[in-house]
Design an enzyme around this catalytic site. Sequence first.
Site, PDB file in Angstrom:
ATOM      1  N   ALA A 148       0.822  -1.209   0.000  1.00 14.25           N
ATOM      2  CA  ALA A 148       0.000   0.000   0.000  1.00 14.25           C
ATOM      3  C   ALA A 148       0.855   1.258   0.000  1.00 14.25           C
ATOM      4  O   ALA A 148       0.350   2.358  -0.215  1.00 14.25           O
ATOM      5  CB  ALA A 148      -0.936   0.014   1.213  1.00 14.25           C
TER       6      ALA A 148
ATOM      7  N   THR B 167      -2.241  -2.248  -3.892  1.00  9.05           N
ATOM      8  CA  THR B 167      -3.651  -1.847  -3.853  1.00  9.05           C
ATOM      9  C   THR B 167      -4.093  -1.151  -5.127  1.00  9.05           C
ATOM     10  O   THR B 167      -5.287  -1.109  -5.443  1.00  9.05           O
ATOM     11  CB  THR B 167      -3.918  -0.925  -2.645  1.00  9.05           C
ATOM     12  OG1 THR B 167      -2.929   0.114  -2.626  1.00  9.05           O
ATOM     13  CG2 THR B 167      -3.865  -1.706  -1.347  1.00  9.05           C
TER      14      THR B 167
ATOM     15  N   HIS C  39      -2.028   4.856  -9.676  1.00 11.93           N
ATOM     16  CA  HIS C  39      -2.808   5.339  -8.536  1.00 11.93           C
ATOM     17  C   HIS C  39      -2.334   6.766  -8.282  1.00 11.93           C
ATOM     18  O   HIS C  39      -1.512   7.037  -7.421  1.00 11.93           O
ATOM     19  CB  HIS C  39      -2.570   4.458  -7.315  1.00 11.93           C
ATOM     20  CG  HIS C  39      -3.181   5.006  -6.046  1.00 11.93           C
ATOM     21  ND1 HIS C  39      -4.509   5.326  -5.945  1.00 11.93           N
ATOM     22  CD2 HIS C  39      -2.626   5.289  -4.837  1.00 11.93           C
ATOM     23  CE1 HIS C  39      -4.761   5.781  -4.723  1.00 11.93           C
ATOM     24  NE2 HIS C  39      -3.620   5.779  -4.041  1.00 11.93           N
TER      25      HIS C  39
ATOM     26  N   THR D  75      -5.296   9.986   4.593  1.00 15.76           N
ATOM     27  CA  THR D  75      -6.419   9.070   4.386  1.00 15.76           C
ATOM     28  C   THR D  75      -6.017   7.690   4.885  1.00 15.76           C
ATOM     29  O   THR D  75      -4.867   7.270   4.725  1.00 15.76           O
ATOM     30  CB  THR D  75      -6.790   8.959   2.895  1.00 15.76           C
ATOM     31  OG1 THR D  75      -5.746   8.285   2.191  1.00 15.76           O
ATOM     32  CG2 THR D  75      -6.993  10.326   2.280  1.00 15.76           C
TER      33      THR D  75
END
Length: 316
Positions: A121, A146, A178, A233
């Site tokens: 991640a 992820t 991402h 987050t």
Amino acid sequence: MKLTTRKVAIVGTGFVGASAGYSLVNQNICDELMLIDINKERALGEAMDLQHCVDFTTSRTKVSVGSYEECKDMDIVIVTAGGPPKPGQTRLDTLELSAKIVKSVVDGVMKSGFNGIFLVASNPVDIITYLVWKESGLPRNQVLGTGTSLDSSRLKSILSQHIKVDPRSIHGYTLGEHGDSQFAAWSHLTIGGKPFMQILEEHKETLGEIDLDEIIDQVRKAGFEILNRKGTTYYGIGCALASITRSIFNDDHKIIAVSTILDGEYGFENICTGVPTIITREGAKEVVELNLTEDEMDKFKNSNNVLREYMATIGY
């Protein structure tokens, strides 16, 4: 009778690692959870806190603090350690620091004799996942990140506010990095099995105000909108990590947009990027190759070019 214990280690007990741990315990996804952090007191505090959840869950997850040397018997090692972006930075700006940290993580884990699955991640997740694959020497199916799993979830959530349906009835993905260069594969997005683009065409009067470029821009910026308000987050990505872990243990064959090492799929190789992938007990079992439009393919190429530019800065 052969019993199998589902064992997970989380490296990094900051907000993301702790949220992933909470999701794993709360959803009873693993039998044993080991926390690893350079700050051992922080890891111990998180372990103690998670142990106190047991009375309120349906089964017991044994939570402990451990070390890289104890990773040999782990099924999955979740890597969340890295450098979070500061205000004004992008995920790519954290690459140098994250790469240095994660290299030491992989080295320590692999010295234990680990032969399980790495689930990454740490940002920038696509490049860091590629780094983990290269540094570990594991088969590509045993290393995944992820990717755009959370972005795809954000896309569904934002669309549901316009279409007024449950996000879980919306099926589609964002692909690529991402980050800022990701794109939505609108040509493959469906709602209740019906193509989204057809729905837009048939309901121009009620849905004509939907701006697809604005929606994907909201998806790209969602993380930073949260960061600017609360510092970082962690709930969404924590749930994404738990969901992917569950799919691995359950041998679900569920299709999730994760960071996967490409070896010819979509015409790319030696790169890790967000693509729909079949997730099984083997990890990233198979990449699902969507028949992208010419425009979508151009965006995919651009996204991968962005990733390659940054990969080169750390020797890849």
